[in-house]
Structure formats: structure tokens, C-alpha cells
Scaffold this motif. Structure first.
Motif: not given
Length: 465
Positions: A236, A245, A247
Motif C-alpha cells: 500500500s 496512494s 489522490n
């Protein structure tokens, strides 16, 4: 560097009269006319390989999607400054970044596949061992098709997972490693005869990169009997393979894919996409918004000895090689656009690959500061990692980083009073041609300055912007 005086100087494309190195740099790749110009064909590239073998079927040095060339002693040339005796020096550090070897496809047509893929000659080992104590049984995954499974009809019969390395990919990895050992081990004396603390081995969390590493490292250390740590970050937050991640990345990519030029490339390929959709049933946005899916499916077929697809209902309606070639040209155009030819390329590379480029630069800076404990770092990653790295280097044209694509960053320590450390960046064994010049012998500080802008000062803030 490839010597054009060798036998491989034979032209790889009679129509275009290209030398091997030229196949990497189509000069009109920024123009959408590159996609629709059928006379270009594959621009000298090779997209086929024999089934279940690592036999190399192209002149060494050519852009070969199935089996990309890599540094090896037969073609390697010492840096001119060293070879001429103008300076003395030795190879101090190697950062080697490569895509995994060839595999089965990620993307399967809606009706499945009419021809089964066979991987019964690849043993995909799956086991964990305690650090000490009883050793586990070395079990491996063996894929099979159960005749009672009602979902198989719309998938693929056979003995492969999708994706997974094929036996040709595994064997290609072993040869890749043998050639690296012959050059960077035996000839240049950098890679140690036995793995030690001077090496760093890194992969993504994907079995593709892990399995590729197993083959390459066996080629490098043919007689080594121990185990080796392959460093991985938690999935992750991994800094490769789009692990962490971000965004803001999707919004930026949407802007990049909303320009007039992007829409122009969709317009010139609209008829092709319609035809392919009619044949394969693949007409959803995931297949039509980019050429990623069609390219992936066709490449995997041709690189493992399988035919291009035909219609499920009409076996006489099949994708032609000319159509596949246009798909491949469109794929090259898109990769060049994403990583070289859009107005937001710096920020996009920062969001996708900035942290990993920062890890590479940390290795370079440690060498520069004289406190590096490493000699050899090998990163087993993906096309989505190699592409942005080449984009950050400013490669003049970027074709899709193919199976086994590799970038070798060499750092040389010299007696030059002005610049002690010099660097080279080799793409598939050749010095990279960039907007900064050919990266064949540049001060290490210059290479660092080229890459530094692509490492964001605060990736967390950038991604949450």
C-alpha cells in the motif's frame, strides 16, 4: 556501445533502412501521423518470439518487445575517456533498473480466449519458511481447468495464470543474468563472485518481478546455493508499481488525457478501435480509452508463439498483423505522450515515480559523498516504472518499455581533478539519447541535477493537493 561494424549492422527494416539503435527513437513519435502511417510498420521493432524458448530471433540491439537487449560483453564499449587513456578510473557503482521478462496477458477479452495458454513447464513456487527450524516443502502452484467450473467458458482454458511469467520469460531472465555477470562481474570486477553486503536487490510486490529476479540472479550467480533477500516495500505504500496512494494523480492524468492532441490521437484511431471491438467484443471504455489493453493482449500472444485473436462467432474474422502494428504504434505514441510530450509531465512523473527516483538519487549521493557501502543495486520493476525514469532523463523519444527493458546507471570513479565521479545511463545497453545530450560520460553531479526536479520535496502534500 553497439558497434555497427559488427554483423548486427545489417539493416533491420529494409523499407525504413534502420540501424538497431535507430529502432528505439522514431523521430516522428510526437505526431499522431506516426500512428496511422502504415508504411512505418513496427519501425524496425520485433514483436514475435518462439513458443517456450528463450531463443533470440532478432539482431542484437534492436527494439525487441519480447526480449529486450541488455548490456553484454560482445557489444559493450568502455567509456571513451577511459578507453583513450585521457583519465584513469574504475566502475564504482551500478544501479540497474529493469522490467520483468515476458509473460501471459493481463487483459482477457470479454468472451475469454479461444486458444489455451500453456504454462505447465513453469513451476511457480509458493511457500514461506521460518528463519530457523524445519524447512517447508517447496510447494508450487500448478494451474488447471476443472471441467465442472461454469465460469471457464468465458475465460481461458489451459495451465496459466494471468499474468505470469512464461518459460520463455524465465529462460530469458537467466540469460540476462549470465550476460550481466560476464560484463559487470568478470570483465569489470564490480559484482561480487558471491552475494555479500555490497549488493541491494529490490522488487515490487508482484510475482512477475519476483520470478524474474529468480531467473536473472541465477544467471548472475550460477553456483550459489543459499537464499537471498529480495527487498520489498509494503504494497500500500510501495514506491514502485503505483503502490502508494496519490489522490491528485487521477485528476492530473484526466487533464493530460483531455488535451486536443490526446483527442486527436483518439480520432485517428477511431476506425481501428471500432474494428477491433467488432472482432473481439472488447468495446468498453477500459479497452477504448487507451491502447493499453489491446497492446497487452496482442503483445503477450505474439511474444509467446500464439496467433492474433479471431472472433468468437466467426473464425474467419481475425485481427491482422497490420492492425496489430497500428495498435503498437498507438501504444508507443501514448507512452511518449504520458512521459515526455505533455505539458504536465514533470508533475506527473513526480506523482507516479518521484519517491523511487529519490531512492535512486540517494544511492548516487552516497557514492558522491564517499560513504556508500553498495557496489551493485538491482531493481526488478515494471514498464510503469521504467517509462517515467526515462522520461525524467529526457529521452528524446520513448517507445513502450518492453519485456526485460533495462536502464543501467554506471558511476565511475576517476582521477579527474575537476570531477572525480562520472556517470553513464545505458538503455538496453546503449547510452540514452536525451534532450541533455547522449548520457555516455557526464559528471555525476549533472546526472543528479537532471533527475532532481522529478523528486518532489513533499510527496504527501503534493498528492493531497
Amino acid at each position: 556501445m553497439l558497434s555497427l561494424a559488427l554483423g548486427v549492422a545489417a539493416l533491420v527494416s529494409p523499407a525504413l533502412a534502420l540501424t538497431p539503435i535507430e529502432t528505439f527513437y522514431p523521430p516522428t513519435l510526437n505526431d499522431t501521423a506516426y500512428i496511422s502511417n502504415a508504411s512505418i510498420g513496427t519501425y524496425g521493432g520485433v514483436y514475435t518470439a518462439q513458443t517456450r524458448t528463450s531463443v533470440y530471433n532478432a539482431s542484437y540491439g534492436v527494439y525487441d518487445y519480447c526480449t529486450m537487449p541488455h548490456p553484454r560483453t560482445q557489444e559493450y564499449q568502455m567509456p571513451a575517456a577511459i578507453a583513450s587513456g585521457n583519465v584513469t578510473g574504475k566502475l564504482k557503482f551500478l544501479e540497474y533498473v529493469q522490467r520483468h521478462q515476458r509473460r501471459t496477458p493481463y487483459n482477457i477479452f470479454p468472451y475469454g480466449e479461444t486458444a489455451p495458454y500453456e504454462c505447465d513447464n513453469v513451476l511457480a513456487y509458493l511457500y514461506a519458511a521460518p528463519q530457523s527450524g524445519v524447512a517447508p516443502v517447496p510447494v508450487y502452484g500448478k494451474t488447471y481447468t476443472d471441467p465442472t467450473n461454469p465460469f471457464v467458458a468465458s475465460y481461458i482454458p489451459g495451465t496459466c495464470q494471468y499474468p505470469q511469467l512464461t518459460v520463455g520469460g524465465v529462460l530469458d531472465g537467466v540469460q540476462h543474468g549470465k550476460d550481466l555477470w560476464a560484463l559487470y562481474g568478470e570483465k569489470l570486477g564490480l559484482i561480487p563472485k558471491t552475494p555479500d553486503n555490497s549488493i541491494w536487490l529490490r522488487s515490487s510486490e508482484s510475482p512477475l518481478t519476483q520470478q524474474s529476479a529468480g531467473g536473472v540472479l541465477r544467471g548472475i550467480w550460477a553456483n550459489y546455493t543459499g537464499s537471498l533477500p529480495l527487498m520489498q516495500q509494503t504494497t500500500s505504500v510501495d514506491t514502485v508499481n503505483a503502490g502508494f496512494s496519490c489522490n491528485a494523480k487521477s485528476a492530473l492524468l484526466s487533464a493530460i488525457e483531455s488535451t486536443d492532441l490526446w483527442n486527436e490521437h483518439l480520432t485517428v484511431t477511431a476506425s481501428l478501435v471500432q474494428t477491433l471491438g467488432d472482432i473481439t467484443g472488447a468495446n468498453t471504455s477500459s479497452w477504448t480509452n487507451t491502447f493499453d489493453h489491446f497492446s497487452d493482449n496482442f503483445q503477450a500472444r505474439l511474444c509467446n508463439g500464439y496467433a492474433l485473436p479471431c472472433s468468437e462467432t466467426d473464425p474467419t474474422s481475425c485481427v491482422t498483423m497490420a492492425q496489430a502494428e497500428e495498435v503498437f504504434r498507438a501504444g508507443d505514441w501514448e507512452w511518449n505522450y504520458w512521459w515526455r510530450n505533455n505539458a504536465n509531465v514533470t508533475e506527473y512523473i513526480q506523482m507516479v515515480e518521484g519517491p523511487f527516483i529519490g531512492e535512486i538519487l540517494a544511492h548516487f549521493e552516497a557514492v558522491l559523498a564517499g560513504n556508500s557501502t553498495l557496489k551493485y543495486s538491482h531493481d526488478f520493476v515494471h514498464d510503469g516504472d521504467v517509462g517515467p525514469i526515462l522520461g525524467a532523463l529526457g529521452i528524446t523519444q520513448l517507445r513502450w518499455p518492453a519485456m526485460g527493458s533495462n536502464v543501467a546507471f554506471e558511476i565511475w570513479e576517476t582521477n579527474d581533478a575537476t570531477n572525480k565521479f562520472y556517470a553513464r545511463a545505458l538503455l538496453s545497453g546503449q547510452p540514452v539519447e536525451t534532450i541533455h545530450g547522449v548520457l555516455d560520460w557526464v559528471p555525476l553531479t549533472k546526472l543528479i541535477s537532471i533527475l532532481k526536479p522529478f523528486v518532489p520535496s513533499d510527496i504527501v502534500a503534493l498528492c493531497n493537493n
